[in-house]
Design a protein around this motif. Structure first.
Motif, PDB file in Angstrom:
ATOM      1  N   ARG A 182       0.808  -1.220   0.000  1.00 33.77           N
ATOM      2  CA  ARG A 182       0.000   0.000   0.000  1.00 33.77           C
ATOM      3  C   ARG A 182       0.837   1.265   0.000  1.00 33.77           C
ATOM      4  O   ARG A 182       0.596   2.185  -0.790  1.00 33.77           O
ATOM      5  CB  ARG A 182      -0.946   0.022   1.207  1.00 33.77           C
ATOM      6  N   PRO A 240     -10.462  -5.730  -4.218  1.00 32.60           N
ATOM      7  CA  PRO A 240     -11.381  -4.717  -3.684  1.00 32.60           C
ATOM      8  C   PRO A 240     -10.872  -4.107  -2.387  1.00 32.60           C
ATOM      9  O   PRO A 240     -10.977  -2.884  -2.174  1.00 32.60           O
ATOM     10  CB  PRO A 240     -12.674  -5.502  -3.480  1.00 32.60           C
ATOM     11  N   GLU A 241     -10.299  -4.934  -1.516  1.00 33.90           N
ATOM     12  CA  GLU A 241      -9.779  -4.418  -0.249  1.00 33.90           C
ATOM     13  C   GLU A 241      -8.575  -3.505  -0.475  1.00 33.90           C
ATOM     14  O   GLU A 241      -8.398  -2.491   0.223  1.00 33.90           O
ATOM     15  CB  GLU A 241      -9.368  -5.584   0.660  1.00 33.90           C
ATOM     16  N   LEU A 294      -7.988  -1.609  -3.157  1.00 34.39           N
ATOM     17  CA  LEU A 294      -8.486  -0.321  -3.654  1.00 34.39           C
ATOM     18  C   LEU A 294      -9.079   0.506  -2.529  1.00 34.39           C
ATOM     19  O   LEU A 294      -8.884   1.726  -2.456  1.00 34.39           O
ATOM     20  CB  LEU A 294      -9.538  -0.553  -4.740  1.00 34.39           C
ATOM     21  N   GLU A 295      -9.798  -0.146  -1.641  1.00 28.58           N
ATOM     22  CA  GLU A 295     -10.436   0.560  -0.520  1.00 28.58           C
ATOM     23  C   GLU A 295      -9.398   1.188   0.402  1.00 28.58           C
ATOM     24  O   GLU A 295      -9.655   2.224   1.033  1.00 28.58           O
ATOM     25  CB  GLU A 295     -11.312  -0.419   0.261  1.00 28.58           C
ATOM     26  N   SER A 296      -8.201   0.579   0.491  1.00 27.48           N
ATOM     27  CA  SER A 296      -7.169   1.076   1.410  1.00 27.48           C
ATOM     28  C   SER A 296      -6.458   2.322   0.897  1.00 27.48           C
ATOM     29  O   SER A 296      -5.786   3.006   1.663  1.00 27.48           O
ATOM     30  CB  SER A 296      -6.129  -0.024   1.665  1.00 27.48           C
ATOM     31  N   ASP A 356      -5.589   6.042  -0.283  1.00 21.34           N
ATOM     32  CA  ASP A 356      -6.005   7.387   0.116  1.00 21.34           C
ATOM     33  C   ASP A 356      -6.247   8.213  -1.141  1.00 21.34           C
ATOM     34  O   ASP A 356      -5.334   8.472  -1.919  1.00 21.34           O
ATOM     35  CB  ASP A 356      -4.910   8.031   0.966  1.00 21.34           C
ATOM     36  N   GLU A 414      -8.883   9.308  -4.660  1.00 23.89           N
ATOM     37  CA  GLU A 414      -9.565   8.665  -5.776  1.00 23.89           C
ATOM     38  C   GLU A 414      -8.672   8.630  -7.009  1.00 23.89           C
ATOM     39  O   GLU A 414      -7.937   9.578  -7.294  1.00 23.89           O
ATOM     40  CB  GLU A 414     -10.846   9.447  -6.117  1.00 23.89           C
ATOM     41  N   HIS A 430      -9.113  -5.607 -11.837  1.00 27.75           N
ATOM     42  CA  HIS A 430      -9.524  -6.177 -10.559  1.00 27.75           C
ATOM     43  C   HIS A 430      -9.084  -7.636 -10.495  1.00 27.75           C
ATOM     44  O   HIS A 430      -9.212  -8.385 -11.471  1.00 27.75           O
ATOM     45  CB  HIS A 430     -11.030  -6.046 -10.392  1.00 27.75           C
TER      46      HIS A 430
END
Length: 263
Positions: free
Chosen positions: A36, A57-58, A60-62, A64, A66, A75
């Protein structure tokens, strides 16, 4: 010597290998980063040219912030990403393929913020160590690290992961001739301090107030004789006699802290 003349001398003498920073790159000319912090820092670095991001998905969510709507994302599952990175590498659901960073030349850092130290590494080839040193350099405000092109790890995922984002913020200068680079730093007004366990002086006792270059050698071998001879002084860290030496990245962190806190 005028500033302009000095800049020409700096650029001309240490030199660069053909292809510059890219010696050791894959033939594709691309770099693959993972984790990350490394990926997020690269995505935020306007100097990077990004090719493609593989992400869970996890993962991308992490992140900071857009990504642009048209950013090339594929994906994937964690098992898919594991096939894109070094064996057992902790990718944290993110793998980024991008272009390597542009070359940085010695004159660009030696004539800049001279209040900040420069770290010179003599044949430190472990990417984990160089990455950790980059991280400490970022933490303590170093101006750059300098390595010899043939005896340093390539820019890549293992090093970037260890650097935890610092690869994107700390200039990394690769030169052909490290001894000449040290001469150029002296010409630019830097006091060159070689770290050596056998030295008589203790680092904190000989730390000057002006521009400094901290010179560290590989574990085991230490500084080569010719590189030590191009230092103005050799100094040691005051470690307990029960311990023979420190890991080079730990020694760099301590030396950078001493430089950052000098009076």
């Amino acid at each position: 010597m005028s500033k302009g003349e000095k800049k020409r001398a700096l650029r001309g003498r240490a030199g660069r290998m053909k292809g510059g920073r890219g010696s050791g790159r894959a033939s594709s000319g691309q770099v693959r980063l993972w984790g990350r912090h490394a990926v997020e820092a690269a995505l935020k670095n306007p100097e990077r040219q990004h090719r493609k991001l593989w992400a869970t998905p996890e993962g991308l969510e992490s992140l900071d912030g857009e990504l642009p709507p048209d950013f090339p994302i594929e994906h994937a599952q964690a098992a898919d990403l594991a096939r894109l990175v070094a064996k057992d590498a902790p990718h944290q659901g993110l793998v980024l393929e991008c272009a390597p960073l542009e070359d940085v030349f010695l004159d660009e850092v030696a004539l800049g913020e001279v209040a900040h130290p420069i770290v010179v590494l003599d044949q430190v080839t472990d990417p984990h160590n160089v990455g950790a040193i980059l991280r400490s350099a970022a933490a303590f405000g170093a101006a750059a690290i300098v390595t010899q092109d043939r005896h340093a790890p390539p820019e890549g995922g293992v090093l970037a992961k260890a650097a935890s984002g610092a690869l994107e913020s700390v200039p990394w200068v690769r030169v052909v001739n490290l001894a000449r680079a040290l001469e150029e730093l002296a010409d630019a007004g830097y006091w060159r301090i070689g770290l050596a366990g056998e030295a008589e002086a203790v680092l904190a006792d000989i730390m000057p107030t002006g521009p400094i270059a901290l010179v560290l050698g590989a574990e085991g071998e230490g500084l080569r004789h010719n590189i030590a001879a191009h230092c103005d002084v050799l100094a040691k860290l005051p470690i307990a006699s029960a311990m023979e030496s420190l890991n080079v990245s730990n020694a760099a962190a301590i030396a950078l802290y001493a430089a950052a806190t000098r009076g």
